[in-house]
Design an enzyme around this catalytic site. Structure first.
Site, short mmCIF file in Angstrom:
data_model
loop_
_atom_site.label_atom_id
_atom_site.label_comp_id
_atom_site.label_asym_id
_atom_site.label_seq_id
_atom_site.Cartn_x
_atom_site.Cartn_y
_atom_site.Cartn_z
N LYS A 130 -8.54 -11.72 -8.06
CA LYS A 130 -9.60 -11.89 -7.08
C LYS A 130 -10.67 -10.80 -7.27
O LYS A 130 -10.33 -9.68 -7.61
CB LYS A 130 -8.99 -11.71 -5.67
N LYS B 198 0.83 -1.21 0.00
CA LYS B 198 0.00 0.00 0.00
C LYS B 198 0.87 1.25 0.00
O LYS B 198 0.54 2.24 -0.67
CB LYS B 198 -0.93 0.02 1.23
N LYS C 218 -13.43 -4.87 -4.60
CA LYS C 218 -14.25 -3.67 -4.72
C LYS C 218 -13.51 -2.56 -5.43
O LYS C 218 -14.11 -1.63 -5.94
CB LYS C 218 -14.75 -3.21 -3.34
#
Ligand code: TRP
Length: 335
Positions: A198, A115, A201
């Protein structure tokens, strides 16, 4: 007190709707685990703010997340379902854990590295760096022994175990040792446009993500245009037919039929029939959940009341653990 093993898991309130990957990958299993475990489910809003959130959206998505979990079968009378920021002991214990976590140790967390690399080291916050110790606090406050998580969270549970051990060694037996409960491969759902990744969202294209709260017509259309593979055989073969295999998994889980019986059923019939029937199954599964979510969201005062009483239940456990921790490390009690 319940004699069932204590379970803890968390979900971020960072989307308006859950998707079919959350539903099959987490929710369905959590629903089952409610009967075998003393389950605590936490909507982790303090984790969500480790990346920028729009305040009104965060508040709305917190309620929506709670409503969808309840609508899909997490029973707030049986399990404890609460919002993390309602129980102050979470950031309080996280602070204590920060003081026994090595800087280098935290720097090795792969999710942080990913991240931070994406955001750039200067914009990544200290909160993002401390994300894993807050997660450790979530788990340890309740002495949870079972922690259902996806593969990507395994390292955080390992860190939690290390911290529990370290604390227990330094200050005396305080925390139970949590075990990750890694979700089955068959519960992993992939993007229906891009079955190599995967379902997420934050996917680049919305067409590959099937949302729980989508209109039935939108859901049906998405499924009918899901990517299938070369050939026309409905066969489970992850290497050769990742798209069809993913759809077979969804079909099998939602209809409670084995993959092999589905293969037999659709033999020689091509993809069209298969996708049309799958669309029906998905729409039928989601319709009552969508309906119930609506009802819950139509009465936010009642929903907030349920969350408040669940938070009180959680706080009774968490506050006792925190008081014990403060005592053991030598903080002066307020007289
Ligand atoms: N980090 C988890 C995730 O992104 C969410 C989470 C927060 C969690 N606290 C937790 C999961 C404690 C299990 C236990 O999926």
């Amino acid at each position: 007190m319940s004699s069932k093993p204590r379970l803890f898991s968390g979900m971020q309130p960072s989307a308006e709707s859950l998707h079919i990957g959350n539903y099959i990958g987490a929710l369905l299993q959590w629903k089952e685990l409610q009967s075998t475990h003393d389950a605590i489910f936490c909507i982790v809003d303090l984790h969500a703010i480790t990346v920028a959130q729009e305040p009104a959206a965060l508040r709305e998505n917190t309620r929506r997340t709670a409503a969808q979990y309840i609508a899909a079968g997490i029973d707030p009378q049986v399990s404890t379902l609460f919002v993390q920021s309602h129980v102050a002991a979470h950031p309080q214990l996280a602070w204590v854990l920060n003081t026994i976590t090595g800087f280098g140790e935290a720097s090795r967390m792969t999710q942080f590295k990913d991240k931070a690399a994406k955001q750039g080291a200067d914009t990544a916050s200290v909160g993002l760096f401390a994300y894993p110790t807050l997660m450790a606090a979530d788990i340890l406050l309740y002495n949870a022994v079972a922690v259902p998580v996806g593969d990507d969270q395994k390292q955080h549970v390992e860190l939690t175990r290390d911290l529990a051990n370290r604390f227990n060694t330094r200050f005396g037996a305080t925390f139970a040792m949590p075990e990750p409960l890694i979700l089955k491969e068959t519960a992993r759902i992939y993007d229906i446009q891009n079955p190599a990744s995967k379902m997420s969202k934050s996917a680049e294209s919305a067409a590959g993500v099937v949302w729980l709260l989508d209109e039935p017509s939108v859901t049906a259309k998405k499924i009918k245009s899901a990517v299938t593979d070369a050939g026309r055989e409905v066969r489970y073969d992850v290497a050769e037919k990742p798209g069809v295999s993913n759809l077979l998994t969804i079909f099998s889980v939602l209809s409670d039929r084995s993959i092999s019986s589905l293969e037999v059923d659709y033999q020689g019939r091509g993809y069209g029939d298969f996708k049309k029937d799958l669309a029906d199954v998905v729409v039928e599964t989601f319709a009552p959940i969508r309906e119930r979510t609506r009802e819950l969201l139509d009465d936010p005062a009642e929903l907030d009341r349920v969350l408040a009483s669940n938070a009180d239940r959680a706080a009774a456990i968490a506050d006792a653990t925190l008081a014990n921790v403060y005592d053991r490390i030598g903080l002066l009690p307020k007289g």
